[in-house]
Motif scaffolding. Structure first.
Motif, PDB file in Angstrom:
ATOM      1  N   PHE A   1       5.536  14.292   1.933  1.00 31.39           N
ATOM      2  CA  PHE A   1       5.739  14.540   0.288  1.00 31.39           C
ATOM      3  C   PHE A   1       5.819  16.170   0.359  1.00 31.39           C
ATOM      4  N   MET A   2       6.730  16.872  -0.359  1.00 28.22           N
ATOM      5  CA  MET A   2       6.898  18.113  -0.274  1.00 28.22           C
ATOM      6  C   MET A   2       6.866  18.611  -1.694  1.00 28.22           C
ATOM      7  N   TYR A   3       6.245  19.718  -1.974  1.00 27.57           N
ATOM      8  CA  TYR A   3       5.974  20.536  -3.460  1.00 27.57           C
ATOM      9  C   TYR A   3       6.060  22.002  -3.161  1.00 27.57           C
ATOM     10  N   ARG A   4       7.207  22.666  -3.773  1.00 25.83           N
ATOM     11  CA  ARG A   4       7.365  24.043  -3.521  1.00 25.83           C
ATOM     12  C   ARG A   4       7.444  24.398  -2.210  1.00 25.83           C
ATOM     13  N   ASP A   5       8.348  23.809  -1.544  1.00 29.13           N
ATOM     14  CA  ASP A   5       8.596  24.164   0.211  1.00 29.13           C
ATOM     15  C   ASP A   5       7.488  24.162   0.961  1.00 29.13           C
ATOM     16  N   GLU A   6       6.305  23.152   0.496  1.00 28.55           N
ATOM     17  CA  GLU A   6       5.203  23.232   1.208  1.00 28.55           C
ATOM     18  C   GLU A   6       4.792  21.484   1.515  1.00 28.55           C
ATOM     19  N   ILE A   7       4.360  21.046   2.368  1.00 25.09           N
ATOM     20  CA  ILE A   7       3.895  19.799   2.504  1.00 25.09           C
ATOM     21  C   ILE A   7       2.530  19.603   1.634  1.00 25.09           C
ATOM     22  N   LEU A   8       2.611  18.682   0.797  1.00 24.72           N
ATOM     23  CA  LEU A   8       1.570  18.430  -0.309  1.00 24.72           C
ATOM     24  C   LEU A   8       0.620  17.058   0.404  1.00 24.72           C
ATOM     25  N   CYS A   9       1.328  16.188   0.980  1.00 23.63           N
ATOM     26  CA  CYS A   9       0.693  14.894   1.645  1.00 23.63           C
ATOM     27  C   CYS A   9       1.475  14.031   2.300  1.00 23.63           C
ATOM     28  N   CYS A  10       0.926  13.223   3.133  1.00 23.35           N
ATOM     29  CA  CYS A  10       1.815  12.316   3.908  1.00 23.35           C
ATOM     30  C   CYS A  10       0.953  11.032   4.102  1.00 23.35           C
TER      31      CYS A  10
ATOM     32  N   ASN B   1     -13.637  14.246   5.998  1.00 24.85           N
ATOM     33  CA  ASN B   1     -12.744  13.613   6.507  1.00 24.85           C
ATOM     34  C   ASN B   1     -11.276  14.521   7.192  1.00 24.85           C
ATOM     35  N   ALA B   2     -11.109  15.507   6.265  1.00 26.69           N
ATOM     36  CA  ALA B   2      -9.915  16.306   6.652  1.00 26.69           C
ATOM     37  C   ALA B   2     -10.347  17.473   7.581  1.00 26.69           C
ATOM     38  N   VAL B   3     -11.804  17.777   7.621  1.00 26.79           N
ATOM     39  CA  VAL B   3     -12.225  18.899   8.620  1.00 26.79           C
ATOM     40  C   VAL B   3     -12.492  17.797  10.107  1.00 26.79           C
ATOM     41  N   GLY B   4     -12.709  16.576   9.793  1.00 32.42           N
ATOM     42  CA  GLY B   4     -12.883  16.060  11.038  1.00 32.42           C
ATOM     43  C   GLY B   4     -11.706  15.555  11.703  1.00 32.42           C
ATOM     44  N   GLU B   5     -10.527  15.664  10.989  1.00 32.54           N
ATOM     45  CA  GLU B   5      -9.327  15.347  11.444  1.00 32.54           C
ATOM     46  C   GLU B   5      -9.144  13.767  11.996  1.00 32.54           C
ATOM     47  N   THR B   6      -9.871  13.047  11.237  1.00 35.22           N
ATOM     48  CA  THR B   6     -10.091  11.687  11.496  1.00 35.22           C
ATOM     49  C   THR B   6      -8.720  10.868  11.535  1.00 35.22           C
ATOM     50  N   ALA B   7      -8.311  10.164  12.566  1.00 30.70           N
ATOM     51  CA  ALA B   7      -7.135   9.249  12.634  1.00 30.70           C
ATOM     52  C   ALA B   7      -6.759   8.329  11.318  1.00 30.70           C
ATOM     53  N   MET B   8      -8.320   8.106  10.605  1.00 29.47           N
ATOM     54  CA  MET B   8      -8.221   6.994   9.619  1.00 29.47           C
ATOM     55  C   MET B   8      -7.709   7.577   8.529  1.00 29.47           C
ATOM     56  N   GLY B   9      -7.397   8.964   8.409  1.00 26.83           N
ATOM     57  CA  GLY B   9      -6.823   9.641   7.282  1.00 26.83           C
ATOM     58  C   GLY B   9      -7.964  10.216   6.377  1.00 26.83           C
ATOM     59  N   HIS B  10      -7.670  10.923   5.145  1.00 24.10           N
ATOM     60  CA  HIS B  10      -8.444  11.478   4.378  1.00 24.10           C
ATOM     61  C   HIS B  10      -9.114  10.632   3.377  1.00 24.10           C
ATOM     62  N   LEU B  11      -8.577   9.319   3.273  1.00 21.39           N
ATOM     63  CA  LEU B  11      -8.950   8.314   2.333  1.00 21.39           C
ATOM     64  C   LEU B  11      -9.751   7.349   3.020  1.00 21.39           C
TER      65      LEU B  11
ATOM     66  N   ILE C   1       0.772  -1.214   0.023  1.00 20.55           N
ATOM     67  CA  ILE C   1      -0.165  -0.050  -0.049  1.00 20.55           C
ATOM     68  C   ILE C   1       0.826   1.247   0.121  1.00 20.55           C
ATOM     69  N   LEU C   2       1.851   1.483   0.890  1.00 22.67           N
ATOM     70  CA  LEU C   2       2.673   2.260   1.069  1.00 22.67           C
ATOM     71  C   LEU C   2       3.598   2.423  -0.082  1.00 22.67           C
ATOM     72  N   ARG C   3       3.946   1.569  -0.902  1.00 23.80           N
ATOM     73  CA  ARG C   3       4.810   1.577  -1.832  1.00 23.80           C
ATOM     74  C   ARG C   3       4.123   2.195  -3.145  1.00 23.80           C
ATOM     75  N   HIS C   4       2.897   1.829  -3.501  1.00 22.74           N
ATOM     76  CA  HIS C   4       1.959   2.026  -4.492  1.00 22.74           C
ATOM     77  C   HIS C   4       1.445   3.536  -4.239  1.00 22.74           C
ATOM     78  N   LEU C   5       1.186   4.127  -2.952  1.00 24.43           N
ATOM     79  CA  LEU C   5       0.929   5.350  -2.766  1.00 24.43           C
ATOM     80  C   LEU C   5       2.095   6.633  -3.114  1.00 24.43           C
TER      81      LEU C   5
ATOM     82  N   HIS D   1      -3.958  -0.728  10.117  1.00 25.82           N
ATOM     83  CA  HIS D   1      -4.391   0.125   8.927  1.00 25.82           C
ATOM     84  C   HIS D   1      -3.189   1.137   8.457  1.00 25.82           C
ATOM     85  N   CYS D   2      -3.563   1.441   7.085  1.00 28.75           N
ATOM     86  CA  CYS D   2      -2.645   2.731   6.883  1.00 28.75           C
ATOM     87  C   CYS D   2      -3.565   3.852   6.678  1.00 28.75           C
ATOM     88  N   ALA D   3      -2.914   5.223   6.711  1.00 28.51           N
ATOM     89  CA  ALA D   3      -3.673   6.452   6.600  1.00 28.51           C
ATOM     90  C   ALA D   3      -2.844   7.372   5.476  1.00 28.51           C
ATOM     91  N   PHE D   4      -3.751   7.946   4.641  1.00 28.36           N
ATOM     92  CA  PHE D   4      -3.132   8.800   3.733  1.00 28.36           C
ATOM     93  C   PHE D   4      -3.570  10.311   3.869  1.00 28.36           C
TER      94      PHE D   4
END
Length: 217
Positions: A57-66, A92-102, A31-35, A73-76
């Motif tokens: 993962f950074m893009y233009r000196d800002e965090i893009l995702c993690c 999911n993002a607003v709720g800051e769920t530990a399960m991640g946005h996906l 899962i992690l390798r694919h993401l 389980h995994c989270a993204f």
């Protein structure tokens, strides 16, 4: 759901993330390798790093995702997920769920299709390119401090200590009040009160012994 095909890795990988993936639970490794591969496919300019113990993962000196791996389980997460269009992802993002946005990811089948995932990533990349910032979180209102009566009396009898207390920051005042309130017995409380006044007469905060500017004095 579209099938998950193998995506070639980007040539420049942070070896710490290689190690993170290798040490993950067996179910999590593919899962992690694919993401990770999809992130690099979406943008060859992505830079990798470890922040807070997780691959970022950074893009233009800002965090893009993690991404992260846990026991079962995994989270993204998209750094600017609250600003993205997909209603479920945004919720999911607003709720800051530990399960991640996906949502909770326990197998490759739990991932969105590659096409959908790439759409998400391209949207996140555009937010960084346009310099869109996350709204600042409202600052928490500080609760008014209730000064114990015995502390008030002691301070009024010691002008230097009173002056110090009045000049203290909110947190320094709170430290002394909580120290008194946490005393288990009246004898301990009185001993702490006496010490507190002595410290404040010297201009010292409660935890002065551990503060760099007070060490050696």
């Amino acid at each position: 759901m579209a099938s998950k095909k193998t995506v070639d890795f980007h040539p420049s990988h942070d070896p710490r993330i290689d190690s993170y993936i290798t040490k993950a639970q067996p179910f999590a490794e593919p899962i992690l390798r694919h993401l990770r591969a999809l992130v690099h496919q979406a943008c060859p300019e992505i830079e990798e790093t470890i922040k807070w113990g997780m691959p970022h993962f950074m893009y233009r000196d800002e965090i893009l995702c993690c991404m992260a791996s846990f026991k079962a389980h995994c989270a993204f997460l998209f750094w600017k997920g609250t600003l993205m269009k997909d209603p479920v992802l945004k919720e999911n993002a607003v709720g800051e769920t530990a399960m991640g946005h996906l949502g909770k990811i326990t197998s490759m089948e739990d991932l969105p299709s590659d096409e959908k995932m790439l759409d998400y990533l391209h949207e996140a990349i555009t937010l960084n390119e346009e310099g869109v910032k996350l709204p600042k979180k409202p600052s928490k209102t500080k609760k008014d401090l209730s000064i114990p009566e015995d502390l008030k009396v002691a301070l009024e009898a010691a002008p230097d200590a009173l002056n110090t207390f009045e000049q203290f920051s909110y947190s320094n005042q709170k430290d002394y009040i909580e120290w008194l309130e946490e005393a288990k017995t009246e004898k301990t409380r009185q001993k702490r009160l006496k010490t507190a006044i002595e410290y404040m007469e010297e201009g010292k905060p409660r935890n002065w012994k551990y503060m760099k500017e007070w060490k050696g004095k």
